[in-house]
Write a protein that holds these residues in place. Structure first.
Motif, PDB file in Angstrom:
ATOM      1  N   VAL A  53       0.840  -1.196   0.000  1.00  0.00           N
ATOM      2  CA  VAL A  53       0.000   0.000   0.000  1.00  0.00           C
ATOM      3  C   VAL A  53       0.876   1.247   0.000  1.00  0.00           C
ATOM      4  CG1 VAL A  53      -1.747   1.285   1.303  1.00  0.00           C
ATOM      5  CG2 VAL A  53      -1.885  -1.200   1.165  1.00  0.00           C
ATOM      6  N   SER A  54       1.923   1.235   0.809  1.00  0.00           N
ATOM      7  CA  SER A  54       2.836   2.380   0.855  1.00  0.00           C
ATOM      8  C   SER A  54       3.540   2.577  -0.477  1.00  0.00           C
ATOM      9  CB  SER A  54       3.868   2.176   1.961  1.00  0.00           C
ATOM     10  OG  SER A  54       3.244   2.087   3.205  1.00  0.00           O
ATOM     11  N   GLU A  55       3.947   1.477  -1.101  1.00  0.00           N
ATOM     12  CA  GLU A  55       4.601   1.575  -2.404  1.00  0.00           C
ATOM     13  C   GLU A  55       3.644   2.146  -3.449  1.00  0.00           C
ATOM     14  OE1 GLU A  55       7.812   0.920  -3.327  1.00  0.00           O
ATOM     15  OE2 GLU A  55       8.247   0.636  -1.209  1.00  0.00           O
ATOM     16  N   ARG A  56       2.399   1.707  -3.420  1.00  0.00           N
ATOM     17  CA  ARG A  56       1.407   2.220  -4.376  1.00  0.00           C
ATOM     18  C   ARG A  56       1.172   3.707  -4.141  1.00  0.00           C
ATOM     19  NH1 ARG A  56      -2.207   0.883  -8.728  1.00  0.00           N
ATOM     20  NH2 ARG A  56      -1.715  -1.260  -8.272  1.00  0.00           N
ATOM     21  N   MET A  57       1.125   4.098  -2.870  1.00  0.00           N
ATOM     22  CA  MET A  57       0.949   5.514  -2.557  1.00  0.00           C
ATOM     23  C   MET A  57       2.131   6.325  -3.068  1.00  0.00           C
ATOM     24  SD  MET A  57      -0.544   5.252   1.305  1.00  0.00           S
ATOM     25  CE  MET A  57      -0.610   7.008   1.573  1.00  0.00           C
ATOM     26  N   ALA A  58       3.333   5.801  -2.895  1.00  0.00           N
ATOM     27  CA  ALA A  58       4.533   6.527  -3.320  1.00  0.00           C
ATOM     28  C   ALA A  58       4.593   6.678  -4.832  1.00  0.00           C
ATOM     29  CB  ALA A  58       5.780   5.810  -2.815  1.00  0.00           C
ATOM     30  N   THR A  59       4.141   5.672  -5.570  1.00  0.00           N
ATOM     31  CA  THR A  59       4.217   5.755  -7.028  1.00  0.00           C
ATOM     32  C   THR A  59       3.091   6.579  -7.627  1.00  0.00           C
ATOM     33  OG1 THR A  59       3.013   3.665  -7.263  1.00  0.00           O
ATOM     34  CG2 THR A  59       5.420   3.556  -7.273  1.00  0.00           C
ATOM     35  N   SER A  60       2.042   6.840  -6.881  1.00  0.00           N
ATOM     36  CA  SER A  60       0.917   7.585  -7.442  1.00  0.00           C
ATOM     37  C   SER A  60       0.918   9.058  -7.050  1.00  0.00           C
ATOM     38  CB  SER A  60      -0.407   6.936  -7.027  1.00  0.00           C
ATOM     39  OG  SER A  60      -0.597   7.071  -5.641  1.00  0.00           O
ATOM     40  N   THR A  61       1.993   9.530  -6.443  1.00  0.00           N
ATOM     41  CA  THR A  61       2.065  10.943  -6.074  1.00  0.00           C
ATOM     42  C   THR A  61       2.720  11.748  -7.180  1.00  0.00           C
ATOM     43  OG1 THR A  61       4.225  10.749  -5.019  1.00  0.00           O
ATOM     44  CG2 THR A  61       2.297  10.327  -3.632  1.00  0.00           C
ATOM     45  N   LYS A  62       2.711  13.044  -7.002  1.00  0.00           N
ATOM     46  CA  LYS A  62       3.336  13.923  -7.993  1.00  0.00           C
ATOM     47  C   LYS A  62       4.848  14.015  -7.804  1.00  0.00           C
ATOM     48  CE  LYS A  62       2.425  17.962  -5.160  1.00  0.00           C
ATOM     49  NZ  LYS A  62       1.762  19.224  -5.034  1.00  0.00           N
ATOM     50  N   TYR A  63       5.371  13.397  -6.738  1.00  0.00           N
ATOM     51  CA  TYR A  63       6.796  13.452  -6.449  1.00  0.00           C
ATOM     52  C   TYR A  63       7.520  12.282  -7.108  1.00  0.00           C
ATOM     53  CZ  TYR A  63       4.977  16.616  -2.974  1.00  0.00           C
ATOM     54  OH  TYR A  63       4.300  17.624  -2.358  1.00  0.00           O
ATOM     55  N   ARG A  64       8.801  12.475  -7.371  1.00  0.00           N
ATOM     56  CA  ARG A  64       9.580  11.405  -7.989  1.00  0.00           C
ATOM     57  C   ARG A  64       9.772  10.258  -7.007  1.00  0.00           C
ATOM     58  NH1 ARG A  64      14.846  13.617 -10.322  1.00  0.00           N
ATOM     59  NH2 ARG A  64      15.086  11.389 -10.613  1.00  0.00           N
ATOM     60  N   TYR A  65       9.547   9.058  -7.474  1.00  0.00           N
ATOM     61  CA  TYR A  65       9.622   7.863  -6.638  1.00  0.00           C
ATOM     62  C   TYR A  65      11.014   7.685  -6.041  1.00  0.00           C
ATOM     63  CZ  TYR A  65       9.300   2.968  -5.290  1.00  0.00           C
ATOM     64  OH  TYR A  65       9.322   1.801  -4.592  1.00  0.00           O
ATOM     65  N   GLY A  66      12.056   7.925  -6.815  1.00  0.00           N
ATOM     66  CA  GLY A  66      13.420   7.763  -6.324  1.00  0.00           C
ATOM     67  C   GLY A  66      13.729   8.683  -5.161  1.00  0.00           C
ATOM     68  N   THR A  67      13.230   9.900  -5.220  1.00  0.00           N
ATOM     69  CA  THR A  67      13.443  10.855  -4.130  1.00  0.00           C
ATOM     70  C   THR A  67      12.755  10.380  -2.854  1.00  0.00           C
ATOM     71  OG1 THR A  67      13.538  12.639  -5.751  1.00  0.00           O
ATOM     72  CG2 THR A  67      13.188  13.269  -3.464  1.00  0.00           C
ATOM     73  N   ILE A  68      11.549   9.852  -3.000  1.00  0.00           N
ATOM     74  CA  ILE A  68      10.820   9.338  -1.839  1.00  0.00           C
ATOM     75  C   ILE A  68      11.590   8.182  -1.211  1.00  0.00           C
ATOM     76  CG2 ILE A  68       8.711   8.155  -1.127  1.00  0.00           C
ATOM     77  CD1 ILE A  68       7.249   9.785  -3.293  1.00  0.00           C
ATOM     78  N   ARG A  69      12.117   7.287  -2.046  1.00  0.00           N
ATOM     79  CA  ARG A  69      12.869   6.135  -1.555  1.00  0.00           C
ATOM     80  C   ARG A  69      14.153   6.568  -0.846  1.00  0.00           C
ATOM     81  NH1 ARG A  69      10.729   0.907  -1.758  1.00  0.00           N
ATOM     82  NH2 ARG A  69      12.857   0.425  -1.271  1.00  0.00           N
ATOM     83  N   ILE A  70      14.821   7.583  -1.366  1.00  0.00           N
ATOM     84  CA  ILE A  70      16.049   8.053  -0.721  1.00  0.00           C
ATOM     85  C   ILE A  70      15.745   8.606   0.664  1.00  0.00           C
ATOM     86  CG2 ILE A  70      17.827   9.861  -0.809  1.00  0.00           C
ATOM     87  CD1 ILE A  70      17.921   9.344  -3.853  1.00  0.00           C
ATOM     88  N   TRP A  71      14.702   9.419   0.797  1.00  0.00           N
ATOM     89  CA  TRP A  71      14.338   9.953   2.107  1.00  0.00           C
ATOM     90  C   TRP A  71      13.905   8.846   3.051  1.00  0.00           C
ATOM     91  CZ3 TRP A  71      16.101  14.137   3.954  1.00  0.00           C
ATOM     92  CH2 TRP A  71      16.395  15.199   3.130  1.00  0.00           C
ATOM     93  N   GLY A  72      13.245   7.826   2.517  1.00  0.00           N
ATOM     94  CA  GLY A  72      12.880   6.673   3.342  1.00  0.00           C
ATOM     95  C   GLY A  72      14.097   5.937   3.864  1.00  0.00           C
TER      96      GLY A  72
END
Length: 116
Positions: A37-56
């Motif tokens: 669910v978290s992965e789906r949320m991260a990929t459906s946002t307006k932010y770049r997925y790679g940036t979200i993963r780095i902050w995670g």
């Protein structure tokens, strides 16, 4: 996440080995079930997925260091209480998100825009 909260507190209080194994399995299962669910949320946002993963990744590394410091300087049971507090914060965070569309076409558009 509500079950993680309750089971985390129980884990700190229980002393029977088999019950600890059962509680640990349930806690890890509940947390792992939220990952898609978290992965789906991260990929459906307006932010770049790679940036979200780095902050995670930074957040995870920081959490490990904080947990080590807690084990060093406080009671080990505090780790399990902090898992429960973190689960409550996650519930609040998920409640604060917008509705997420789970249609394949929107996910494909979001993935295509995240690759740019």
């Amino acid at each position: 996440m509500a079950c993680v909260t309750v089971f985390g507190i129980l884990f700190a209080l229980v002393r029977e080995t088999m019950l600890l194994f059962l509680l640990n399995g349930c806690i890890m299962g509940f947390i792992s079930s939220l990952s898609p669910v978290s992965e789906r949320m991260a990929t459906s946002t307006k932010y770049r997925y790679g940036t979200i993963r780095i902050w995670g990744t930074f957040g995870y590394a920081t959490a490990v260091q904080v947990a080590c410091a807690m084990m060093e300087f406080t009671s080990p049971q505090l780790i399990f209480v902090s898992v429960s507090v973190s689960a409550v914060l996650a519930i609040v965070g998920f409640l604060g998100t917008d509705d997420i569309s789970f249609t394949d076409t929107e996910a494909a558009k979001a993935a295509a825009s995240n690759e740019l």
